[in-house]
Design a protein around this motif. Structure first.
Motif, PDB file in Angstrom:
ATOM      1  N   LEU A 139       3.924 -30.872  32.826  1.00 44.26           N
ATOM      2  CA  LEU A 139       3.989 -31.699  34.187  1.00 44.26           C
ATOM      3  C   LEU A 139       3.357 -33.022  34.108  1.00 44.26           C
ATOM      4  CD1 LEU A 139       4.736 -29.176  36.946  1.00 44.26           C
ATOM      5  CD2 LEU A 139       6.433 -30.285  35.716  1.00 44.26           C
ATOM      6  N   THR A 140       2.641 -33.289  32.979  1.00 40.66           N
ATOM      7  CA  THR A 140       1.817 -34.256  32.506  1.00 40.66           C
ATOM      8  C   THR A 140       2.267 -35.606  32.996  1.00 40.66           C
ATOM      9  OG1 THR A 140       0.705 -33.009  30.920  1.00 40.66           O
ATOM     10  CG2 THR A 140       0.116 -35.442  31.056  1.00 40.66           C
ATOM     11  N   ASP A 141       3.492 -35.748  32.691  1.00 38.82           N
ATOM     12  CA  ASP A 141       4.401 -37.005  33.026  1.00 38.82           C
ATOM     13  C   ASP A 141       4.775 -36.956  34.399  1.00 38.82           C
ATOM     14  OD1 ASP A 141       3.401 -38.090  30.335  1.00 38.82           O
ATOM     15  OD2 ASP A 141       5.448 -37.409  29.394  1.00 38.82           O
ATOM     16  N   PHE A 142       5.181 -36.031  35.035  1.00 43.58           N
ATOM     17  CA  PHE A 142       5.603 -35.894  36.212  1.00 43.58           C
ATOM     18  C   PHE A 142       4.782 -36.024  37.543  1.00 43.58           C
ATOM     19  CE2 PHE A 142       7.331 -33.213  40.017  1.00 43.58           C
ATOM     20  CZ  PHE A 142       8.299 -34.007  40.354  1.00 43.58           C
ATOM     21  N   TRP A 143       3.558 -35.635  37.560  1.00 38.81           N
ATOM     22  CA  TRP A 143       2.967 -35.551  38.784  1.00 38.81           C
ATOM     23  C   TRP A 143       2.881 -36.992  39.477  1.00 38.81           C
ATOM     24  CZ3 TRP A 143      -1.595 -38.003  39.841  1.00 38.81           C
ATOM     25  CH2 TRP A 143      -2.263 -38.605  39.021  1.00 38.81           C
ATOM     26  N   LYS A 144       2.630 -37.906  38.581  1.00 36.67           N
ATOM     27  CA  LYS A 144       2.674 -39.231  39.302  1.00 36.67           C
ATOM     28  C   LYS A 144       3.817 -39.565  40.104  1.00 36.67           C
ATOM     29  CE  LYS A 144      -0.313 -40.819  35.557  1.00 36.67           C
ATOM     30  NZ  LYS A 144      -0.323 -41.736  34.414  1.00 36.67           N
ATOM     31  N   LYS A 145       4.777 -39.148  39.618  1.00 32.15           N
ATOM     32  CA  LYS A 145       6.343 -39.382  40.215  1.00 32.15           C
ATOM     33  C   LYS A 145       6.505 -38.382  41.289  1.00 32.15           C
ATOM     34  CE  LYS A 145       8.077 -40.287  35.450  1.00 32.15           C
ATOM     35  NZ  LYS A 145       8.634 -39.714  34.541  1.00 32.15           N
ATOM     36  N   HIS A 146       5.865 -37.354  41.526  1.00 29.81           N
ATOM     37  CA  HIS A 146       6.111 -36.331  42.551  1.00 29.81           C
ATOM     38  C   HIS A 146       6.153 -36.816  44.072  1.00 29.81           C
ATOM     39  CE1 HIS A 146       4.610 -32.828  45.254  1.00 29.81           C
ATOM     40  NE2 HIS A 146       5.623 -32.398  44.449  1.00 29.81           N
ATOM     41  N   PRO A 147       7.209 -36.880  44.737  1.00 31.50           N
ATOM     42  CA  PRO A 147       7.243 -37.616  46.090  1.00 31.50           C
ATOM     43  C   PRO A 147       6.528 -36.935  46.916  1.00 31.50           C
ATOM     44  CG  PRO A 147       9.319 -36.407  45.334  1.00 31.50           C
ATOM     45  CD  PRO A 147       8.386 -36.118  44.058  1.00 31.50           C
ATOM     46  N   GLY A 148       5.730 -35.883  46.875  1.00 24.42           N
ATOM     47  CA  GLY A 148       4.940 -35.181  47.841  1.00 24.42           C
ATOM     48  C   GLY A 148       3.126 -35.753  47.364  1.00 24.42           C
ATOM     49  N   GLY A 149       3.196 -36.620  46.358  1.00 28.59           N
ATOM     50  CA  GLY A 149       1.818 -37.213  46.087  1.00 28.59           C
ATOM     51  C   GLY A 149       1.294 -36.181  44.758  1.00 28.59           C
ATOM     52  N   ASP A 150      -0.126 -36.221  44.785  1.00 31.03           N
ATOM     53  CA  ASP A 150      -0.896 -35.495  43.924  1.00 31.03           C
ATOM     54  C   ASP A 150      -1.287 -34.129  44.386  1.00 31.03           C
ATOM     55  OD1 ASP A 150      -2.941 -36.109  45.835  1.00 31.03           O
ATOM     56  OD2 ASP A 150      -4.243 -37.074  44.401  1.00 31.03           O
ATOM     57  N   ILE A 151      -0.797 -33.518  45.526  1.00 32.15           N
ATOM     58  CA  ILE A 151      -0.823 -32.245  45.854  1.00 32.15           C
ATOM     59  C   ILE A 151      -0.578 -31.287  44.958  1.00 32.15           C
ATOM     60  CG2 ILE A 151       1.408 -32.056  47.189  1.00 32.15           C
ATOM     61  CD1 ILE A 151      -0.521 -30.556  49.463  1.00 32.15           C
ATOM     62  N   ILE A 152       0.461 -31.850  44.104  1.00 34.27           N
ATOM     63  CA  ILE A 152       1.169 -30.879  42.909  1.00 34.27           C
ATOM     64  C   ILE A 152       0.062 -30.680  42.054  1.00 34.27           C
ATOM     65  CG2 ILE A 152       1.722 -32.852  41.623  1.00 34.27           C
ATOM     66  CD1 ILE A 152       4.310 -31.295  40.667  1.00 34.27           C
ATOM     67  N   LEU A 153      -1.111 -31.289  41.933  1.00 37.07           N
ATOM     68  CA  LEU A 153      -1.957 -30.898  40.990  1.00 37.07           C
ATOM     69  C   LEU A 153      -2.744 -29.560  41.262  1.00 37.07           C
ATOM     70  CD1 LEU A 153      -3.746 -34.494  40.564  1.00 37.07           C
ATOM     71  CD2 LEU A 153      -2.196 -33.280  38.957  1.00 37.07           C
ATOM     72  N   GLU A 154      -2.443 -29.151  42.738  1.00 40.51           N
ATOM     73  CA  GLU A 154      -2.966 -27.789  42.949  1.00 40.51           C
ATOM     74  C   GLU A 154      -2.438 -26.625  41.882  1.00 40.51           C
ATOM     75  OE1 GLU A 154      -2.658 -26.936  47.096  1.00 40.51           O
ATOM     76  OE2 GLU A 154      -3.598 -28.847  47.634  1.00 40.51           O
ATOM     77  N   GLY A 155      -1.437 -26.991  41.337  1.00 36.59           N
ATOM     78  CA  GLY A 155      -0.680 -25.943  40.566  1.00 36.59           C
ATOM     79  C   GLY A 155      -0.911 -26.086  39.177  1.00 36.59           C
ATOM     80  N   ALA A 156      -1.995 -27.310  38.645  1.00 33.27           N
ATOM     81  CA  ALA A 156      -2.368 -27.335  37.347  1.00 33.27           C
ATOM     82  C   ALA A 156      -2.850 -26.089  36.813  1.00 33.27           C
ATOM     83  CB  ALA A 156      -3.248 -28.561  37.438  1.00 33.27           C
ATOM     84  N   GLY A 157      -2.328 -25.613  35.513  1.00 32.90           N
ATOM     85  CA  GLY A 157      -3.035 -24.588  35.027  1.00 32.90           C
ATOM     86  C   GLY A 157      -2.668 -23.154  35.584  1.00 32.90           C
ATOM     87  N   LYS A 158      -1.829 -23.190  36.409  1.00 30.29           N
ATOM     88  CA  LYS A 158      -1.642 -21.933  37.205  1.00 30.29           C
ATOM     89  C   LYS A 158       0.055 -21.545  37.470  1.00 30.29           C
ATOM     90  CE  LYS A 158      -5.455 -23.272  40.286  1.00 30.29           C
ATOM     91  NZ  LYS A 158      -5.492 -23.687  41.656  1.00 30.29           N
ATOM     92  N   ASP A 159       0.269 -20.568  37.967  1.00 28.37           N
ATOM     93  CA  ASP A 159       1.597 -20.022  38.571  1.00 28.37           C
ATOM     94  C   ASP A 159       1.870 -20.802  39.899  1.00 28.37           C
ATOM     95  OD1 ASP A 159       3.982 -18.986  39.666  1.00 28.37           O
ATOM     96  OD2 ASP A 159       3.375 -17.221  38.812  1.00 28.37           O
ATOM     97  N   MET A 160       2.574 -21.727  39.952  1.00 26.13           N
ATOM     98  CA  MET A 160       2.885 -22.627  41.016  1.00 26.13           C
ATOM     99  C   MET A 160       4.193 -22.337  41.840  1.00 26.13           C
ATOM    100  SD  MET A 160       4.378 -26.230  39.787  1.00 26.13           S
ATOM    101  CE  MET A 160       6.259 -26.110  39.447  1.00 26.13           C
ATOM    102  N   THR A 161       4.459 -20.887  41.339  1.00 20.08           N
ATOM    103  CA  THR A 161       5.777 -20.554  42.032  1.00 20.08           C
ATOM    104  C   THR A 161       5.574 -20.219  43.589  1.00 20.08           C
ATOM    105  OG1 THR A 161       6.493 -19.226  40.295  1.00 20.08           O
ATOM    106  CG2 THR A 161       7.642 -18.483  42.263  1.00 20.08           C
ATOM    107  N   TYR A 162       4.546 -19.641  44.161  1.00 21.29           N
ATOM    108  CA  TYR A 162       4.117 -19.663  45.467  1.00 21.29           C
ATOM    109  C   TYR A 162       4.120 -21.004  46.411  1.00 21.29           C
ATOM    110  CZ  TYR A 162       1.890 -18.967  49.758  1.00 21.29           C
ATOM    111  OH  TYR A 162       1.627 -18.910  51.179  1.00 21.29           O
ATOM    112  N   LEU A 163       3.310 -21.952  45.640  1.00 24.55           N
ATOM    113  CA  LEU A 163       3.167 -23.042  46.224  1.00 24.55           C
ATOM    114  C   LEU A 163       4.446 -23.996  46.369  1.00 24.55           C
ATOM    115  CD1 LEU A 163       0.098 -24.291  43.908  1.00 24.55           C
ATOM    116  CD2 LEU A 163       0.185 -23.681  46.426  1.00 24.55           C
ATOM    117  N   PHE A 164       5.197 -23.881  45.309  1.00 29.84           N
ATOM    118  CA  PHE A 164       6.673 -24.135  45.157  1.00 29.84           C
ATOM    119  C   PHE A 164       7.563 -23.824  46.418  1.00 29.84           C
ATOM    120  CE2 PHE A 164      10.830 -25.164  43.960  1.00 29.84           C
ATOM    121  CZ  PHE A 164      10.766 -26.530  43.242  1.00 29.84           C
TER     122      PHE A 164
END
Length: 91
Positions: A40-65
């Motif tokens: 998601l290196t190229d996607f996180w800047k486009k994420h509609p919810g802002g940089d909160i997506i970075l909380e999932g970096a290097g992890k399983d983001m299923t729960y967060l999603f």
């Protein structure tokens, strides 16, 4: 004449959780979603919810999603960032 069908080799890449954990920065951002691995290196800047997506970096983001309540459209956006599967642990 005999026809032989060869099975194509599975070219799916598999990554360990240890490998994924190393990709935990803005400029190197991988995440797991439903046992699939995404870059998601190229996607996180486009994420509609802002940089909160970075909380999932290097992890399983299923729960967060799922906790945020993303739509099926949001889930389908991930397809273009798919890079492989989470390697199942060997017990």
């Amino acid at each position: 004449m005999i026809s032989i069908t060869l099975k194509s080799e599975d070219t799916t890449k598999h990554f360990t959780i240890e490998q994924i954990k190393k990709h935990n920065k803005k400029d190197d951002f991988w995440a797991i979603f439903r046992n699939k691995v995404y870059d998601l290196t190229d996607f996180w800047k486009k994420h509609p919810g802002g940089d909160i997506i970075l909380e999932g970096a290097g992890k399983d983001m299923t729960y967060l999603f799922d906790d945020i309540g993303h739509s099926l459209d949001a889930e389908s956006l991930l397809k273009q960032y798919y890079i492989g599967e989470l390697e199942k642990s060997k017990l």
